[in-house]
Design an enzyme around this catalytic site. Structure first.
Site, PDB file in Angstrom:
ATOM      1  N   CYS A 243       0.609  -1.193   0.003  1.00 45.12           N
ATOM      2  CA  CYS A 243       0.109  -0.117   0.135  1.00 45.12           C
ATOM      3  C   CYS A 243       0.791   1.260   0.028  1.00 45.12           C
ATOM      4  O   CYS A 243       0.762   2.238  -1.025  1.00 45.12           O
ATOM      5  CB  CYS A 243      -1.011   0.022   0.951  1.00 45.12           C
ATOM      6  SG  CYS A 243      -0.201   0.381   2.946  1.00 45.12           S
ATOM      7  N   HIS A 292      -2.611   1.303   6.943  1.00 45.24           N
ATOM      8  CA  HIS A 292      -2.981   1.229   5.504  1.00 45.24           C
ATOM      9  C   HIS A 292      -3.453   2.684   4.985  1.00 45.24           C
ATOM     10  O   HIS A 292      -4.012   3.213   5.945  1.00 45.24           O
ATOM     11  CB  HIS A 292      -4.227   0.227   5.581  1.00 45.24           C
ATOM     12  CG  HIS A 292      -4.403  -0.263   3.852  1.00 45.24           C
ATOM     13  ND1 HIS A 292      -3.615  -1.119   3.244  1.00 45.24           N
ATOM     14  CD2 HIS A 292      -5.506   0.068   3.034  1.00 45.24           C
ATOM     15  CE1 HIS A 292      -4.345  -1.256   1.955  1.00 45.24           C
ATOM     16  NE2 HIS A 292      -5.178  -0.348   1.974  1.00 45.24           N
ATOM     17  N   HIS A 304      -6.409   1.868  -3.918  1.00 47.71           N
ATOM     18  CA  HIS A 304      -5.034   1.632  -2.933  1.00 47.71           C
ATOM     19  C   HIS A 304      -4.867   0.143  -3.535  1.00 47.71           C
ATOM     20  O   HIS A 304      -5.380  -0.552  -4.194  1.00 47.71           O
ATOM     21  CB  HIS A 304      -5.691   1.572  -1.578  1.00 47.71           C
ATOM     22  CG  HIS A 304      -6.841   0.397  -1.457  1.00 47.71           C
ATOM     23  ND1 HIS A 304      -6.599  -0.577  -0.424  1.00 47.71           N
ATOM     24  CD2 HIS A 304      -8.060   0.426  -2.040  1.00 47.71           C
ATOM     25  CE1 HIS A 304      -7.826  -1.283  -0.321  1.00 47.71           C
ATOM     26  NE2 HIS A 304      -8.573  -0.828  -1.425  1.00 47.71           N
TER      27      HIS A 304
END
Length: 332
Positions: A243, A292, A304
């Site tokens: 990520c 994240h 993402h």
């Protein structure tokens, strides 16, 4: 449907073909990851439906003390009532239908129960050890379909083999890390994959319709160009991203340098009350604090690098909404 971990397990263990060939009563609850796959592929179960997915649904509801009738694979009045009770207790819309949100919530509750058990681990495990800790490790490995032996608390060849497969698939090391930390990583993978399966697929054309202001247009277009790129732990290139590697690559492509880790990006950006298109949105997933992040696209969507690769997700699904920490603006 579930991808990534589930599919790789299915290709690398004899359990998958074994489970499919056995009566439900013989494996019910023994291999939850395969049960989860079946449920998520069903997408929605409602009154009158019948079959394997309904049996699994009834079993999970039974294990959570919502359903105490016969597990017969028929979604009748009592099963519908059990679903409604579960939905009510978890602040969901009470429909009596097991849609993806409800199914994922069941999986989430199940995972929370497993993680609670992991809190009882007292230390490391190693070949030859016979203990309650090994039994807990075996049960967790069985959850993912890696362990196919008896839950006997003995760290023998089957346990060793299962750990080796798990280490390879999840890039973890049971010797260097505490078992609890390693399993947290594994369970978080399962969580994210189940969450991804609850999200409505977003076509590329819908992303193109997002109205982007000023300098953010290049960032969105660059991010969008890599939809479908696979997830790779530690990945920072179009051959595979994690990520934060994805965020850094996208911003660097647009001439903006940002830190490598999610935590550092969080500290680097300027806080905003609500995100605008091009801001970075942050979530708390497998550990406390920001772990994240993705780029906000507007209308509650963000792009993402998830475990299924670079994708567009909805912030208002139950999984992401309860883990949202805030947004930061880069370059101010």
């Amino acid at each position: 449907m579930l991808n990534g971990t589930v599919e790789s397990i299915a290709k690398n263990t004899l359990l998958y073909s074994f489970v499919l060939s056995q009566p439900f009563a013989l494996y019910a609850g023994a291999y939850p990851i395969f049960e989860n796959k079946t449920l998520l592929e069903a997408e929605e179960l409602e009154y009158g439906d019948h079959g394997e997915a309904v049996r699994i649904l009834q079993y999970k509801l039974n294990e959570l003390s919502y359903y105490d009738d016969k597990i017969d694979g028929e979604l009748g009045v009592l099963t519908e009532h059990a679903i409604k009770k579960f939905q009510r207790d978890h602040n969901m819309t009470i429909t009596g239908q097991a849609n993806k949100e409800t199914i994922y919530a069941l999986i989430e509750v199940e995972i929370e129960g497993h993680l609670k058990r992991l809190e009882n681990l007292s230390g490391s495990v190693y070949p030859g050890l016979h203990s309650e800790d090994v039994k807990i490790v075996q049960e967790s490995l069985q959850y993912f379909g890696y362990y196919e032996g008896e839950i006997d608390g003995m760290y023998g060849p089957l346990t060793k083999k299962a750990i080796e497969i798990a280490e390879e698939k999840h890039d973890i090391d049971f010797q260097d890390e505490a078992p609890q930390q390693s399993f947290n990583t594994m369970y978080e993978s399962e969580r994210q994959q189940a969450a991804a399966a609850t999200q409505t697929s977003t076509k590329q054309s819908s992303i193109k319709q997002v109205q982007v202001q000023g300098g953010n247009s290049g960032i969105i277009q660059t991010a969008y160009a890599y939809v479908g790129t696979p997830y790779v732990w530690g990945g920072t290139s179009p051959s595979g991203f994690d990520c934060s590697g994805f965020l850094q690559f996208v911003y660097n492509t647009e001439g903006i340098s940002i830190p490598r880790t999610v935590t550092d990006i969080w500290n680097f950006g300027s806080p905003v009350g609500s995100p605008s298109v091009g801001d970075v949105v942050f979530f708390e997933t497998y550990k406390p604090g920001p772990s994240h992040a993705g780029i906000y696209l507007g209308d509650g969507k963000f792009i993402h690098a998830g475990l299924d690769g670079v994708e567009v997700s909805n912030m208002y699904t139950s999984y992401w909404e309860q883990r949202y920490l805030g947004a930061k603006r880069i370059g101010e």
